[in-house]
Design a protein around this motif. Structure first.
Motif, PDB file in Angstrom:
ATOM      1  N   THR A 176     -72.304  99.810 -31.690  1.00  0.00           N
ATOM      2  CA  THR A 176     -73.032  99.969 -32.944  1.00  0.00           C
ATOM      3  C   THR A 176     -72.126 100.265 -33.986  1.00  0.00           C
ATOM      4  O   THR A 176     -72.627 100.291 -35.213  1.00  0.00           O
ATOM      5  N   GLN A 186     -67.895  98.520 -35.670  1.00  0.00           N
ATOM      6  CA  GLN A 186     -66.897  97.651 -35.528  1.00  0.00           C
ATOM      7  C   GLN A 186     -65.801  98.296 -34.859  1.00  0.00           C
ATOM      8  O   GLN A 186     -65.143  99.362 -35.396  1.00  0.00           O
ATOM      9  N   LYS A 240     -72.974  95.694 -19.529  1.00  0.00           N
ATOM     10  CA  LYS A 240     -73.189  95.330 -20.868  1.00  0.00           C
ATOM     11  C   LYS A 240     -73.551  96.336 -21.945  1.00  0.00           C
ATOM     12  O   LYS A 240     -74.380  96.954 -21.710  1.00  0.00           O
ATOM     13  N   GLN A 269     -64.724  91.562 -22.831  1.00  0.00           N
ATOM     14  CA  GLN A 269     -64.973  90.623 -23.868  1.00  0.00           C
ATOM     15  C   GLN A 269     -65.940  91.173 -24.560  1.00  0.00           C
ATOM     16  O   GLN A 269     -66.762  91.737 -24.535  1.00  0.00           O
ATOM     17  N   PHE A 270     -65.827  90.642 -26.115  1.00  0.00           N
ATOM     18  CA  PHE A 270     -66.875  90.957 -27.104  1.00  0.00           C
ATOM     19  C   PHE A 270     -67.510  89.958 -27.153  1.00  0.00           C
ATOM     20  O   PHE A 270     -67.291  88.770 -27.523  1.00  0.00           O
ATOM     21  N   ALA A 271     -68.813  90.351 -27.162  1.00  0.00           N
ATOM     22  CA  ALA A 271     -69.799  89.234 -27.715  1.00  0.00           C
ATOM     23  C   ALA A 271     -70.735  89.683 -29.333  1.00  0.00           C
ATOM     24  O   ALA A 271     -69.953  91.039 -29.572  1.00  0.00           O
ATOM     25  N   THR A 272     -71.584  89.267 -29.669  1.00  0.00           N
ATOM     26  CA  THR A 272     -72.109  89.716 -30.888  1.00  0.00           C
ATOM     27  C   THR A 272     -73.033  91.033 -30.286  1.00  0.00           C
ATOM     28  O   THR A 272     -74.051  91.128 -29.833  1.00  0.00           O
ATOM     29  N   GLY A 273     -72.471  92.168 -31.090  1.00  0.00           N
ATOM     30  CA  GLY A 273     -72.804  93.486 -30.975  1.00  0.00           C
ATOM     31  C   GLY A 273     -72.854  93.884 -29.358  1.00  0.00           C
ATOM     32  O   GLY A 273     -73.560  94.959 -29.148  1.00  0.00           O
TER      33      GLY A 273
END
Length: 262
Positions: free
Chosen positions: A235, A237, A231, A179-183
């Motif tokens: 850096t 998108q 985790k 899953q993707f979190a902020t950064g």
């Protein structure tokens, strides 16, 4: 305090099998830090094997002293856990290596593998360079080396992983989700097999074929029957849609990591 593994050390010989090399900051008692080399970089016991060889080599011009310890290695709460063990022992546990020489340390398994053990057993051998107590203390500080070598005891009827040909791995026994979190990318992995899986060269492969490297070199292990989590900072998108890919063990190329949610 840690540093990247320098190219001259044994652990740089095979990027897919790199071990961690940590430089421990300590009071300086000598000037030989960095001259201690350790081989091999992975140890593997067959089910009936009672001992394995670890070689320590001194490339410097002064004697090197080292301590060798073994710890049990497991993964709990998606992180590595180390604990004392008597299942494997180092003999000798303290060693002196003279300049230009190499010394043998035997990693010994005192008891045979119980018949009920269905999963590979994992350990870490720690080789710590010791300060020289009799040398004059210089005015500054120095780095003392620490090596961490993975050790695996194979379950019954299992094939050695360090000696087989480099074929594509069956990715189905490695169950992953991300899953993707902020950064941040959070990667969870469960190893449903009875032997470890080593991940390296993690990247994101977009459906248009472009690959974004996320973690060059060794990412880490998922031990047999256990769970691990990483985790990773992002850096850039990542282009969507796409999927994660990684080299599994010694496979010649990266393979898709199929998410349970896809």
């Amino acid at each position: 305090m840690s540093v990247s593994c320098p190219p001259s050390t044994t652990c740089a010989a095979n990027r897919g099998r790199r071990i961690a090399l940590t430089a421990v900051l300590a009071c300086a008692f000598g000037s030989n830090a960095g001259n201690l080399q350790v081989a091999p970089i992975v140890l593997e016991f067959s089910e009936n094997q009672q001992a394995n060889a670890l070689w320590l080599e001194n490339n410097g011009d002064q004697a090197v002293h080292a301590q060798i310890r073994v710890q049990q290695w497991s993964q709990t709460g998606a992180s590595d856990v180390l604990a004392p063990t008597q299942a494997l022992r180092a003999s000798p546990a303290i060693i002196q290596v003279l300049p230009g020489e190499r010394q043998l340390v035997r990693i010994v398994r005192p008891a045979p593998l119980p018949a009920t053990i269905a999963y590979e057993q994992a350990y870490r051998v720690w080789v710590d360079e010791l300060p020289e107590a009799n040398a004059q203390r210089p005015s500054g500080l120095q780095f003392l080396l620490r090596y961490s070598i993975p050790v695996f005891v194979l379950p019954h009827a299992a094939l050695p992983r360090e000696q087989i040909s480099t074929a594509m791995e069956d990715a189905h026994r490695l169950q992953t989700s991300w899953q993707f979190a902020t950064g941040v990318l959070v990667l969870d992995a469960h190893n449903a097999g009875n032997q470890r899986v080593r991940l390296s060269e993690l990247g994101w492969r977009a459906d248009n074929g472009t690959v974004t490297p996320l973690h060059p070199g060794l990412l880490g292990y998922v031990l047999a029957g256990q769970d691990m989590q990483w985790k990773l900072p992002l850096t850039t998108q990542l282009p969507h849609p796409g999927h994660l890919q990684a080299r599994l063990n010694d496979a010649p190329a990266a393979q898709p990591l199929l998410s349970a949610g896809r």
